[in-house]
Design a protein around this motif. Structure first.
Motif, PDB file in Angstrom:
ATOM      1  N   UNK A  82      -7.253  -0.273   6.588  1.00 49.94           N
ATOM      2  CA  UNK A  82      -7.693   1.904   6.654  1.00 49.94           C
ATOM      3  C   UNK A  82      -6.575   2.719   7.406  1.00 49.94           C
ATOM      4  N   UNK A  83      -6.775   3.527   6.353  1.00 51.68           N
ATOM      5  CA  UNK A  83      -6.343   4.759   6.839  1.00 51.68           C
ATOM      6  C   UNK A  83      -5.862   5.278   7.953  1.00 51.68           C
ATOM      7  N   UNK A 101       0.659  -0.989   0.346  1.00 50.31           N
ATOM      8  CA  UNK A 101      -0.295   0.468  -0.311  1.00 50.31           C
ATOM      9  C   UNK A 101       1.210   1.686   0.226  1.00 50.31           C
ATOM     10  N   UNK A 102       2.145   1.261   0.765  1.00 53.34           N
ATOM     11  CA  UNK A 102       2.875   2.721   0.902  1.00 53.34           C
ATOM     12  C   UNK A 102       3.455   3.065  -0.059  1.00 53.34           C
ATOM     13  N   UNK A 103       3.680   1.198  -1.076  1.00 51.78           N
ATOM     14  CA  UNK A 103       3.937   1.882  -2.763  1.00 51.78           C
ATOM     15  C   UNK A 103       3.429   2.346  -3.734  1.00 51.78           C
ATOM     16  N   UNK A 104       1.894   2.368  -3.180  1.00 49.67           N
ATOM     17  CA  UNK A 104       1.053   2.814  -4.607  1.00 49.67           C
ATOM     18  C   UNK A 104       0.863   4.035  -4.001  1.00 49.67           C
ATOM     19  N   UNK A 136       5.705  11.121   1.190  1.00 50.93           N
ATOM     20  CA  UNK A 136       5.800  11.084   2.139  1.00 50.93           C
ATOM     21  C   UNK A 136       6.307   9.940   3.211  1.00 50.93           C
ATOM     22  N   UNK A 137       7.225   9.600   3.957  1.00 52.11           N
ATOM     23  CA  UNK A 137       7.459   8.587   4.736  1.00 52.11           C
ATOM     24  C   UNK A 137       6.151   8.175   5.256  1.00 52.11           C
ATOM     25  N   UNK A 138       5.816   6.317   5.441  1.00 51.52           N
ATOM     26  CA  UNK A 138       4.253   6.432   5.643  1.00 51.52           C
ATOM     27  C   UNK A 138       5.059   5.289   6.948  1.00 51.52           C
ATOM     28  N   UNK A 139       4.547   5.108   8.353  1.00 50.92           N
ATOM     29  CA  UNK A 139       4.792   4.064   9.101  1.00 50.92           C
ATOM     30  C   UNK A 139       4.000   2.986   8.936  1.00 50.92           C
ATOM     31  N   UNK A 140       3.898   2.316   9.753  1.00 48.00           N
ATOM     32  CA  UNK A 140       3.150   0.883   9.735  1.00 48.00           C
ATOM     33  C   UNK A 140       2.299   1.698  10.283  1.00 48.00           C
ATOM     34  N   UNK A 141       2.674   2.139  11.514  1.00 47.64           N
ATOM     35  CA  UNK A 141       1.142   3.149  12.287  1.00 47.64           C
ATOM     36  C   UNK A 141       0.446   3.453  11.328  1.00 47.64           C
ATOM     37  N   UNK A 142       0.323   3.742  10.058  1.00 50.05           N
ATOM     38  CA  UNK A 142      -0.059   5.178   9.064  1.00 50.05           C
ATOM     39  C   UNK A 142      -1.443   3.565   8.375  1.00 50.05           C
ATOM     40  N   UNK A 174      -9.321   7.048   6.723  1.00 52.25           N
ATOM     41  CA  UNK A 174     -10.481   5.962   7.273  1.00 52.25           C
ATOM     42  C   UNK A 174     -10.801   5.307   6.144  1.00 52.25           C
ATOM     43  N   UNK A 175      -9.642   6.084   4.676  1.00 53.11           N
ATOM     44  CA  UNK A 175      -9.601   5.338   3.293  1.00 53.11           C
ATOM     45  C   UNK A 175      -9.618   4.113   3.389  1.00 53.11           C
TER      46      UNK A 175
END
Length: 214
Positions: free
Chosen positions: A182-183, A152-155, A162-168, A193-194
């Motif tokens: 879900x975000x 998901x983060x790659x997409x 921006x950097x996204x952590x596992x908690x995102x 919540x998307x």
């Protein structure tokens, strides 16, 4: 470097797979890459992994071009397409689609003991409940969640930048062939919540997760 190119279907999309022998890698192999000078300081394993991934990507774009390296290490695809690359062990995979969200990840199944040790950095208590209730062994369910977040983060990265952590993102559903993430926070242009649906499959001891949306 010795390689074998095959393909398989995941959720109706063609995934290109390269099985490679890292021991057969030589520095001269990198000269095939237009951006080989950017890898001068990389270690041998990194070079072999990168090369295998770019070979998979080359097939994914119908052998037209080789994605370069962006400022954050991301693959640089042509303006007409979206794509994604991943590698694990002696396997590399790549997929390319018309413009949209595309992210793929492959992971060797994480040993349960290791998964238990690192789970607090990857999932929260609510996610742990989802994994416990999904009916899959914990090591498989955890690896799927880890991999799906990577996909998901790659997409999202090309748009979020921006950097996204596992908690995102939080896993909210896990079935025999899909996951829902879900975000947990806004990642403009994506809203908190998307939800996103990803597909997965298992190839021997390798897990593949994929998001591919128009």
């Amino acid at each position: 470097m010795r390689t074998l190119h095959t393909t398989f279907l995941l959720a109706g999309h063609t995934v290109h797979r390269i099985t490679f022998d890292p021991a057969s890698f030589t520095e001269a192999d990198l000269l095939w890459l237009p951006h080989h000078q950017q890898l001068t300081e990389a270690g041998r394993k990194r070079k072999a992994d990168h090369l295998a991934g770019r070979i998979a990507a080359f097939h994914a774009v119908n052998r037209k071009t080789i994605p370069g390296i962006g400022s954050s290490g991301e693959p640089l695809w042509s303006a007409e397409v979206s794509g994604s690359i991943s590698h694990s062990g002696t396997q590399a995979v790549a997929i390319c689609n018309e413009k949209g969200l595309v992210g793929i990840d492959c992971e060797a199944i994480i040993d349960e003991r290791e998964a238990r040790e690192i789970q607090d950095g990857v999932i929260d208590a609510r996610e742990a409940q989802v994994l416990a209730a999904c009916g899959l062994p914990f090591d498989l369910a955890f690896t799927l969640t880890f991999s799906a977040k990577e996909s998901l983060f790659k997409a999202l990265f090309p748009r979020v930048q921006a950097w996204m952590g596992f908690e995102s993102a939080r896993v909210t559903a896990l079935t025999a062939d899909t996951l829902t993430l879900t975000l947990t926070c806004p990642l403009p242009p994506f809203a908190q919540n998307q939800a996103f649906t990803l597909h997965w499959c298992r190839l021997d001891s390798l897990i593949i997760t994929l998001i591919c949306e128009a």
